[in-house]
Motif scaffolding. Structure first.
Motif, PDB file in Angstrom:
ATOM      1  N   LEU A   2      -3.150  30.648 -41.581  1.00 31.70           N
ATOM      2  CA  LEU A   2      -3.640  30.363 -40.228  1.00 31.70           C
ATOM      3  C   LEU A   2      -2.601  29.623 -39.406  1.00 31.70           C
ATOM      4  O   LEU A   2      -1.914  28.736 -39.912  1.00 31.70           O
ATOM      5  CB  LEU A   2      -4.912  29.511 -40.314  1.00 31.70           C
ATOM      6  CG  LEU A   2      -6.130  30.214 -40.934  1.00 31.70           C
ATOM      7  CD1 LEU A   2      -7.253  29.223 -41.195  1.00 31.70           C
ATOM      8  CD2 LEU A   2      -6.599  31.335 -40.028  1.00 31.70           C
ATOM      9  N   SER A   3      -2.490  29.994 -38.135  1.00 34.75           N
ATOM     10  CA  SER A   3      -1.607  29.260 -37.222  1.00 34.75           C
ATOM     11  C   SER A   3      -2.223  29.298 -35.822  1.00 34.75           C
ATOM     12  O   SER A   3      -3.257  29.948 -35.606  1.00 34.75           O
ATOM     13  CB  SER A   3      -0.207  29.876 -37.213  1.00 34.75           C
ATOM     14  OG  SER A   3      -0.288  31.231 -36.805  1.00 34.75           O
ATOM     15  N   ASP A  57     -12.681  31.423 -40.981  1.00 34.47           N
ATOM     16  CA  ASP A  57     -11.745  30.581 -41.730  1.00 34.47           C
ATOM     17  C   ASP A  57     -11.220  29.423 -40.888  1.00 34.47           C
ATOM     18  O   ASP A  57     -10.990  28.324 -41.402  1.00 34.47           O
ATOM     19  CB  ASP A  57     -10.587  31.405 -42.324  1.00 34.47           C
ATOM     20  CG  ASP A  57      -9.896  32.313 -41.319  1.00 34.47           C
ATOM     21  OD1 ASP A  57     -10.331  32.357 -40.154  1.00 34.47           O
ATOM     22  OD2 ASP A  57      -8.926  32.999 -41.716  1.00 34.47           O
ATOM     23  N   VAL A  58     -11.057  29.630 -39.576  1.00 40.37           N
ATOM     24  CA  VAL A  58     -10.574  28.543 -38.711  1.00 40.37           C
ATOM     25  C   VAL A  58     -11.633  27.439 -38.638  1.00 40.37           C
ATOM     26  O   VAL A  58     -11.308  26.248 -38.719  1.00 40.37           O
ATOM     27  CB  VAL A  58     -10.216  29.063 -37.299  1.00 40.37           C
ATOM     28  CG1 VAL A  58      -9.882  27.894 -36.376  1.00 40.37           C
ATOM     29  CG2 VAL A  58      -9.048  30.035 -37.377  1.00 40.37           C
ATOM     30  N   THR A  81      -6.380  21.474 -32.645  1.00 30.98           N
ATOM     31  CA  THR A  81      -6.437  21.754 -34.079  1.00 30.98           C
ATOM     32  C   THR A  81      -5.026  21.898 -34.637  1.00 30.98           C
ATOM     33  O   THR A  81      -4.724  21.415 -35.736  1.00 30.98           O
ATOM     34  CB  THR A  81      -7.251  23.036 -34.345  1.00 30.98           C
ATOM     35  OG1 THR A  81      -8.549  22.875 -33.782  1.00 30.98           O
ATOM     36  CG2 THR A  81      -7.387  23.315 -35.833  1.00 30.98           C
ATOM     37  N   ASP A  82      -4.154  22.543 -33.876  1.00 30.03           N
ATOM     38  CA  ASP A  82      -2.753  22.682 -34.300  1.00 30.03           C
ATOM     39  C   ASP A  82      -2.130  21.297 -34.511  1.00 30.03           C
ATOM     40  O   ASP A  82      -1.449  21.054 -35.508  1.00 30.03           O
ATOM     41  CB  ASP A  82      -1.984  23.485 -33.240  1.00 30.03           C
ATOM     42  CG  ASP A  82      -0.512  23.644 -33.606  1.00 30.03           C
ATOM     43  OD1 ASP A  82      -0.227  24.258 -34.656  1.00 30.03           O
ATOM     44  OD2 ASP A  82       0.341  23.128 -32.867  1.00 30.03           O
ATOM     45  N   GLY A  83      -2.389  20.373 -33.569  1.00 30.63           N
ATOM     46  CA  GLY A  83      -1.857  19.011 -33.691  1.00 30.63           C
ATOM     47  C   GLY A  83      -2.415  18.308 -34.916  1.00 30.63           C
ATOM     48  O   GLY A  83      -1.679  17.663 -35.663  1.00 30.63           O
ATOM     49  N   LEU A  97       3.666  17.492 -46.757  1.00 33.26           N
ATOM     50  CA  LEU A  97       3.998  18.917 -46.652  1.00 33.26           C
ATOM     51  C   LEU A  97       4.842  19.143 -45.402  1.00 33.26           C
ATOM     52  O   LEU A  97       4.894  18.284 -44.518  1.00 33.26           O
ATOM     53  CB  LEU A  97       2.711  19.759 -46.548  1.00 33.26           C
ATOM     54  CG  LEU A  97       1.703  19.615 -47.701  1.00 33.26           C
ATOM     55  CD1 LEU A  97       0.354  20.192 -47.298  1.00 33.26           C
ATOM     56  CD2 LEU A  97       2.238  20.320 -48.945  1.00 33.26           C
ATOM     57  N   ALA A  98       5.481  20.317 -45.322  1.00 35.22           N
ATOM     58  CA  ALA A  98       6.215  20.657 -44.101  1.00 35.22           C
ATOM     59  C   ALA A  98       5.213  20.779 -42.955  1.00 35.22           C
ATOM     60  O   ALA A  98       4.229  21.509 -43.067  1.00 35.22           O
ATOM     61  CB  ALA A  98       6.949  21.981 -44.293  1.00 35.22           C
ATOM     62  N   ALA A  99       5.462  20.039 -41.852  1.00 38.97           N
ATOM     63  CA  ALA A  99       4.525  20.047 -40.720  1.00 38.97           C
ATOM     64  C   ALA A  99       4.816  21.256 -39.839  1.00 38.97           C
ATOM     65  O   ALA A  99       5.275  21.137 -38.711  1.00 38.97           O
ATOM     66  CB  ALA A  99       4.634  18.749 -39.940  1.00 38.97           C
ATOM     67  N   ASP A 100       4.526  22.458 -40.383  1.00 36.81           N
ATOM     68  CA  ASP A 100       4.895  23.692 -39.686  1.00 36.81           C
ATOM     69  C   ASP A 100       3.722  24.344 -38.959  1.00 36.81           C
ATOM     70  O   ASP A 100       3.877  25.401 -38.335  1.00 36.81           O
ATOM     71  CB  ASP A 100       5.525  24.686 -40.676  1.00 36.81           C
ATOM     72  CG  ASP A 100       4.615  24.973 -41.875  1.00 36.81           C
ATOM     73  OD1 ASP A 100       3.440  24.542 -41.839  1.00 36.81           O
ATOM     74  OD2 ASP A 100       5.079  25.619 -42.830  1.00 36.81           O
ATOM     75  N   GLY A 101       2.524  23.737 -39.061  1.00 42.11           N
ATOM     76  CA  GLY A 101       1.377  24.321 -38.367  1.00 42.11           C
ATOM     77  C   GLY A 101       0.895  25.618 -38.988  1.00 42.11           C
ATOM     78  O   GLY A 101       0.118  26.348 -38.366  1.00 42.11           O
TER      79      GLY A 101
END
Ligand code: ZN
Length: 324
Positions: free
Chosen positions: A136-137, A144-145, A170-172, A183-187
């Motif tokens: 999800l991005s 699922d979101v 939500t992305d933030g 974890l890598a904060a890659d969204g």
């Protein structure tokens, strides 16, 4: 009674489950008490920790089973169809199954109150895909979101309304959680992020003193289609508010986040305590305090519908249930 930017709505959890969760939260992993009037940190004897751990394990198991991201996603879908107006709490209670039955009857499906494949298919884009079947991005939407949003708020990273749409908030929250979890904060919510989110939510390693002597109103947890990240103490405007433990003030002033006049105190072990909606502030940044030190007066500043103290505790930025 919801006093800060929310409506009072029913929880679908049974009282027993709510009490189990509250007890489990109180009893799990007690290590340090900082609310002693002296302001001293005090180690709780090991024997009590062991006893607490046994009781907490017994209580935590049913509470953990009772909440599910899938049920939260189902509640979001039913809410969008006008069939569920209670709290998005992830608990499959009578209001949720009643909503499912009404939806099934409306669509001519077998009415059993269970959201099986046919019912989820009939829910359309809100009924799929299952959580974990794709990465999800930002921009994604669906079942699922909604599940992801619910898991994020359970871990102390609420992102506004749980609505099944992965927008900027939500992305933030997703990136903040990833960074918090190392974890890598890659969204990108893939297997690593979901596996961390499916674990138990963080708990406070510190026990606090009450910041005001008053009964608690709204508690910590899901509220409506959102999440209440602290506890409310409904008190008269002007009531003196005290620090809940030893620490130093890291913020004192106007908050842009809806808290109005806000004080934040930094404690040890990565914990901070937040005091929102104040009418007056009696400390400055870098002022050091102990439990009981006056820090301001209660009010109704910011996003608030009446005088109360909003008290919040965070562990390295994640909102956790306050422990007293
Ligand atoms: Zn509040």
């Amino acid at each position: 009674m919801a006093l800060d930017a929310g409506l009072a709505v029913a929880l679908d959890a049974g009282l027993a489950v709510a009490l189990d969760a509250a007890l489990a939260a109180r009893l799990s992993a007690p290590v340090w008490r900082i609310g002693a009037p002296s302001g001293e940190f005090r180690r709780i004897p090991r024997i009590r920790c062991i006893a607490f751990a046994i009781v907490a394990t017994a209580l935590a198991a049913p509470a953990a089973r009772a909440q599910s991201a899938d049920v939260a996603a189902l509640q979001v879908a039913l809410r969008a169809h006008g069939l569920y107006a209670a709290t998005i709490d992830g608990v499959n209670g009578p209001l949720t199954s009643a909503g499912v039955r009404r939806f099934q009857a409306r669509r001519g499906l077998a009415v059993d109150g269970v959201a099986g494949p046919a019912t989820r298919r009939a829910l359309g884009r809100r009924g799929r895909p299952r959580l974990g079947t794709r990465v999800l991005s930002a921009g994604a939407s669906g079942w699922d979101v909604a599940g992801l949003q619910f898991l994020l708020e359970r871990h102390g990273f609420p992102s506004g309304p749980v609505d099944g749409s992965l927008g900027p908030r939500t992305d933030g929250a997703l990136r903040r959680f990833q960074s918090w979890a190392g974890l890598a904060a890659d969204g990108l919510a893939g297997p690593a992020t979901l596996s961390r989110l499916r674990g138990p939510p963080p708990t406070s390693p510190l026990i606090f003193a009450l910041p005001v002597s008053a009964p608690v109103g709204d508690g910590f947890g899901p509220r409506g289609n959102s999440f209440h990240g602290g506890v409310d103490f409904p008190v008269a405007a002007g009531t003196r508010i005290a620090a809940a433990g030893r620490g130093c003030v890291s913020f004192a002033g106007w908050s842009s986040g809806g808290f109005g006049k806000l004080v934040v105190i930094e404690h040890r072990l990565g914990m901070t305590s937040w005091y929102g909606h104040l009418s007056a502030i009696a400390v400055h940044r870098a002022t050091c305090v102990v439990a009981g030190t006056p820090i301001g007066r209660a009010g109704s500043t910011g996003r608030s519908t009446g005088p109360h103290l909003h008290f919040e505790t965070r562990l390295r930025g994640a909102a956790v249930a306050p422990r007293f």
